[in-house]
Write a protein that holds these residues in place. Structure first.
Motif, PDB file in Angstrom:
ATOM      1  N   LEU A   1       0.860  -1.184   0.000  1.00 26.42           N
ATOM      2  CA  LEU A   1       0.000   0.000   0.000  1.00 26.42           C
ATOM      3  C   LEU A   1       0.896   1.233   0.000  1.00 26.42           C
ATOM      4  O   LEU A   1       1.608   1.500   0.967  1.00 26.42           O
ATOM      5  N   LEU A   2       0.872   1.993  -1.091  1.00 27.65           N
ATOM      6  CA  LEU A   2       1.727   3.169  -1.262  1.00 27.65           C
ATOM      7  C   LEU A   2       0.982   4.439  -0.857  1.00 27.65           C
ATOM      8  O   LEU A   2      -0.079   4.738  -1.397  1.00 27.65           O
ATOM      9  N   LEU A   3       1.558   5.180   0.093  1.00 33.58           N
ATOM     10  CA  LEU A   3       0.955   6.414   0.583  1.00 33.58           C
ATOM     11  C   LEU A   3       1.950   7.567   0.483  1.00 33.58           C
ATOM     12  O   LEU A   3       3.145   7.393   0.756  1.00 33.58           O
ATOM     13  N   PHE A   4       1.449   8.734   0.102  1.00 37.82           N
ATOM     14  CA  PHE A   4       2.241   9.965   0.139  1.00 37.82           C
ATOM     15  C   PHE A   4       1.610  10.868   1.204  1.00 37.82           C
ATOM     16  O   PHE A   4       0.658  11.603   0.913  1.00 37.82           O
ATOM     17  N   PRO A   5       2.113  10.816   2.429  1.00 38.58           N
ATOM     18  CA  PRO A   5       1.472  11.559   3.523  1.00 38.58           C
ATOM     19  C   PRO A   5       1.418  13.071   3.328  1.00 38.58           C
ATOM     20  O   PRO A   5       0.606  13.736   3.979  1.00 38.58           O
ATOM     21  N   GLU A   6       2.260  13.627   2.455  1.00 38.53           N
ATOM     22  CA  GLU A   6       2.203  15.065   2.210  1.00 38.53           C
ATOM     23  C   GLU A   6       0.962  15.461   1.407  1.00 38.53           C
ATOM     24  O   GLU A   6       0.597  16.633   1.349  1.00 38.53           O
ATOM     25  N   GLY A   7       0.338  14.491   0.758  1.00 38.74           N
ATOM     26  CA  GLY A   7      -0.917  14.742   0.065  1.00 38.74           C
ATOM     27  C   GLY A   7      -0.782  15.160  -1.380  1.00 38.74           C
ATOM     28  O   GLY A   7      -1.655  14.890  -2.190  1.00 38.74           O
ATOM     29  N   THR A   8       0.297  15.821  -1.731  1.00 38.60           N
ATOM     30  CA  THR A   8       0.532  16.265  -3.097  1.00 38.60           C
ATOM     31  C   THR A   8       2.022  16.446  -3.303  1.00 38.60           C
ATOM     32  O   THR A   8       2.798  16.379  -2.352  1.00 38.60           O
ATOM     33  N   ASN A   9       2.432  16.660  -4.558  1.00 38.50           N
ATOM     34  CA  ASN A   9       3.860  16.803  -4.818  1.00 38.50           C
ATOM     35  C   ASN A   9       4.355  18.181  -4.372  1.00 38.50           C
ATOM     36  O   ASN A   9       3.615  19.160  -4.327  1.00 38.50           O
ATOM     37  N   LEU A  10       5.655  18.233  -4.067  1.00 37.25           N
ATOM     38  CA  LEU A  10       6.272  19.443  -3.546  1.00 37.25           C
ATOM     39  C   LEU A  10       6.269  20.552  -4.593  1.00 37.25           C
ATOM     40  O   LEU A  10       6.646  20.352  -5.746  1.00 37.25           O
ATOM     41  N   SER A  11       5.847  21.744  -4.178  1.00 39.05           N
ATOM     42  CA  SER A  11       5.802  22.903  -5.058  1.00 39.05           C
ATOM     43  C   SER A  11       5.893  24.155  -4.202  1.00 39.05           C
ATOM     44  O   SER A  11       5.795  24.100  -2.973  1.00 39.05           O
ATOM     45  N   ALA A  12       6.067  25.299  -4.856  1.00 35.69           N
ATOM     46  CA  ALA A  12       6.127  26.552  -4.111  1.00 35.69           C
ATOM     47  C   ALA A  12       4.828  26.795  -3.357  1.00 35.69           C
ATOM     48  O   ALA A  12       4.825  27.199  -2.187  1.00 35.69           O
ATOM     49  N   ASN A  13       3.708  26.543  -4.004  1.00 33.41           N
ATOM     50  CA  ASN A  13       2.408  26.739  -3.374  1.00 33.41           C
ATOM     51  C   ASN A  13       2.230  25.797  -2.186  1.00 33.41           C
ATOM     52  O   ASN A  13       1.760  26.194  -1.112  1.00 33.41           O
TER      53      ASN A  13
END
Length: 405
Positions: free
Chosen positions: A222-234
């Motif tokens: 089960l692959l999770l990205f806890p940050e919720g979205t990819n890294l960006s300035a916003n």
């Protein structure tokens, strides 16, 4: 591991090149390898291959979908084969159009689980059931992590489950295909998402019984990205604002993790999964304070011949039994601690160009590339559809023969 402050002293912020306009923009992978004509040709060939692979996979899924009403276990086993085919598609398209160095290390918790084969491929000995978490740098993170499943022994690229944004559900072929693959679509509203998660996680922890009476659980990453979205300035700005509002310590290279979804997943899966594997992901050459999405677009990576010079992984493992699942608040504190440590790892990478090499029983770093074991494996993507075609042809001939008689 060096402290964050020591590492920052090595590379002062004012000495790190930071492009501020198109005039001084320097791509981490250098000049475009291919001119306009060759880039267009690569885009055309890439599009043809990817479209054929996607269509073949999705049509194969549709043809096999009646199995759901006949035997659900057989249906899910069948869909895992189509998932493995999609994993082969993404692996081969990266191998051919965007080759890059993969540099891997880890701490003592993964000692003995990472090795290099005689022909230069990495092989990982991760368990068949785990939760995999990672920081989210660019949109192709999942692609490289899916390839890790391919390198596992036994191979796990047919048993990966990813939590996706609900908007992706409506992309033609991709969205319905992901639904067949039992991926989980989230609206980011826990009241809406909880029933979906409960249903899907219930499937993932279902106990099956063999004919001899022995029980087992299906393989699952089960692959999770806890940050919720990819890294960006916003995203960084929102993360910093949330840190200030909630009184948390902000991070330098990552966004603060969201713990609610992962806490729910681990609470539901507790007793059926033993480990959480954490992967710190870094791409070579991204200047301090800048973001991978500004450099490694689809066009740059696959068409212009400017993929990352290296993709760097640092692995850590945590026993679920040692993770505080007694309360959401305790888990949130644990999660923030893990991400703060990961932020220090990212600082070391920014300062030295390497994650730590010691701890995993590896001499230095393992260096390899995204590639398949055999050149002909891409044919597997189309094998199942070809088998259906042959079967249909045989049935059609028999039908015509009956009509003639």
């Amino acid at each position: 591991m060096d402290t964050t402050s020591e590492l920052r002293q090595r590379v002062p912020l004012n000495k790190v090149p930071q492009p501020t306009s198109s005039a001084d923009f320097v791509h981490p992978s250098g000049r475009a390898k291919y001119g306009r004509f060759r880039s267009y040709f690569r885009a055309l060939t890439f599009s043809i291959y990817f479209t054929l692979g996607i269509v073949a996979t999705h049509v194969t899924q549709i043809l096999g979908s009646p199995l759901y009403f006949i035997d659900k276990d057989l249906y899910y086993a069948y869909m895992s084969l189509t998932k493995a085919n999609f994993g082969l598609l993404t692996t081969t398209m990266t191998q051919w159009w965007a080759p890059t160095v993969i540099r891997v290390s880890g701490d003592a918790s993964v000692a003995g689980q990472l090795s290099l084969t005689p022909d230069g491929r990495i092989e990982c000995a991760f368990p068949e059931r785990l939760v995999l978490i990672a920081n989210h740098q660019i949109y192709t993170d999942w692609l490289y992590l899916w390839w890790v499943g391919y390198t596992s022994n036994p191979q796990m690229h047919g048993h990966i489950y990813i939590i996706l944004k609900e908007s992706l559900k409506w992309i033609p072929f991709i969205g319905p295909g992901c639904m067949f693959l039992s991926f989980i679509f989230m609206s980011r509203k826990m009241a809406t998402d909880r029933p979906r998660l409960a249903h899907r996680l219930g499937k993932l922890k279902t106990v099956h019984k063999k004919p001899d009476g022995q029980t087992y659980l299906n393989p699952m990453w089960l692959l999770l990205f806890p940050e919720g979205t990819n890294l960006s300035a916003n995203g960084r700005n929102k993360s910093a604002a949330w840190a200030a509002k909630s009184g948390q310590q902000d991070l330098q290279h990552l966004m603060l993790p969201r713990s609610t979804g992962m806490y729910y997943c681990l609470s539901e899966l507790k007793g059926t999964v033993d480990y959480v594997y954490d992967c710190a992901v870094a791409y070579e050459g991204i200047p301090r304070g800048k973001f991978g999405e500004d450099y490694f677009s689809l066009s740059s990576t696959y068409f212009q011949g400017r993929p990352p010079k290296s993709v760097n992984f640092y692995w850590r493992r945590y026993a679920v039994a040692d993770i505080p699942l007694g309360s959401a608040e305790e888990f949130d504190q644990w999660m923030r601690k893990i991400w703060a440590e990961k932020d220090e790892l990212m600082e070391q990478y920014m300062a030295t160009g390497r994650f730590p090499a010691n701890g995993a029983g590896i001499k230095g770093h393992i260096e390899t590339e995204v590639r398949t074991k055999h050149w002909w494996e891409f044919f597997q993507i189309f094998t199942m559809l070809g088998a259906f075609g042959l079967l249909f042809n045989v049935i059609l001939k028999l039908f015509r023969q009956i009509l003639r008689n």
